[in-house]
Scaffold this motif. Structure first.
Motif: not given
Length: 350
Positions: A114-118, A244-247, A310-314
């Motif tokens: 999911v997209p990152f918050p501001p 969810c795409g988070r490190s 980037g780390k979250g995507a991995l």
């Protein structure tokens, strides 16, 4: 193949039981075999479901106490599956030979990037039931320092614990002051965080929510913090968070070691052995993180937050290997092998 496990969406065993039963039902039947949820004493949770062939699934953290039960379990069970390589290692020390590790899965329909918050604030997520083993006292102590240093640091926590006896273990913390409450225990974790100096305006305490709703909480945060002292499994909440795409900043000992590495996470590397006792009897040795390293790592991530996407995507890509249908197929393979072996023995004895 029958599945004898709890079902539900509010706690780990329930989630695991629900998914495994669903996925195993899709596979060819293996009559006479039951997959059991095991208790702390390595006994079946539901003795009435004992079958001709029995496979146990276990998660434990009391690596000393469990040795009281491993010899008998090795005789009783046809096969034992551990929720982590750490648990499997303890079983083998105790004399269990017929065992392996199968990690818990993640539902990709509910947990995906999911997209990152501001970036106008830096929000740290902490999850898991509030207890000494999970290390939320480290979270409170470290986040107090971070909030004092940086006005844009926030904590989002999902710490509900439905078992007061488990909450009470936090009285053993040397990092925070803990006041136990047997009545209003559901609100105790959040109250404890505020009583220990966290800014109430920057501390988001979430109530118990359905597992399928957790992605919404994850999406509002930037990094996870899991300084757990011990995990018998791969930590379902942490893995769902990474899916969810988070490190995460996490201890790399016990069950965590099966799923994190420096390319997808920020592993904590400094530990002090912690002897756990109950009633004066030693029950476990855990690896306790060092508070200074937790704070140092939080500070480093805070100052380099641009590398988190980037780390979250991995991390999300790595978590794709943890599937419930994959876990079900591993259990089904073991069940089929045991059933075929039993049938061959029956034919040879006829």
């Amino acid at each position: 193949m029958k599945v004898s496990m709890p079902s539900g969406s509010m706690h780990g065993w329930g989630v695991a039981g629900t998914y495994l039963e669903r996925e195993i039902a899709k596979l060819p039947p293996v009559p006479g075999v039951t997959l059991h949820c095991m208790s702390r004493s390595l006994a079946p949770r539901t003795q009435e479901d004992w079958n001709a062939i029995n496979i146990g699934y276990c998660f434990f953290e009391d690596n000393i106490e469990v040795l009281n039960f491993t010899r008998e379990a090795a005789k009783k069970w046809d096969f034992i599956v551990a929720g982590s390589k750490w648990c499997e290692y303890q079983l083998r020390i105790g004399g269990v030979k017929n065992c392996c590790t199968i990690l818990q899965g993640i539902d990709p329909e509910h947990f995906f990037p999911v997209p990152f918050p501001p970036q106008d604030r830096f929000v740290v997520f902490s999850g898991g039931k509030f207890e000494l083993r999970k290390g939320q006292d480290f979270v409170i102590a470290a986040m107090k320092v971070m909030m004092q240093r940086h006005p844009d640091v926030y904590l989002s926590c999902s710490w509900t614990n439905q078992w007061p006896f488990s909450l009470a273990t936090m009285a053993g913390s040397r990092l925070i002051n803990y006041r136990h409450d047997e009545v209003d225990f559901l609100n105790l974790p959040g109250r404890c965080a505020l009583e220990n100096g966290l800014d109430p305006a920057r501390t988001l305490v979430h109530p118990l929510v359905d597992n399928t709703m957790m992605r919404r909480l994850f999406s509002e945060t930037h990094v996870g913090l899991f300084p757990n002292r011990c995990e018998g499994g791969n930590n379902m909440v942490m893995c769902e968070y990474m899916a969810c795409g988070r490190s995460v900043i996490a201890s790399d000992s016990s069950g965590h070691a099966d799923v994190i590495n420096p390319s997808i996470a920020y592993p904590l590397t400094r530990y002090v052995p912690m002897v756990v006792a109950s009633g004066g009897v030693q029950s476990a040795v855990w690896e306790e993180p060092v508070l200074e390293e937790v704070i140092e790592t939080l500070e480093r991530v805070y100052r380099n937050r641009d590398e988190l996407p980037g780390k979250g995507a991995l991390a999300a890509e790595e978590m794709k290997r943890l599937t419930w249908d994959g876990a079900a197929r591993q259990f089904h393979y073991i069940a089929t092998k045991l059933a075929n072996r039993a049938e061959l023995a029956r034919m040879q004895g006829a």
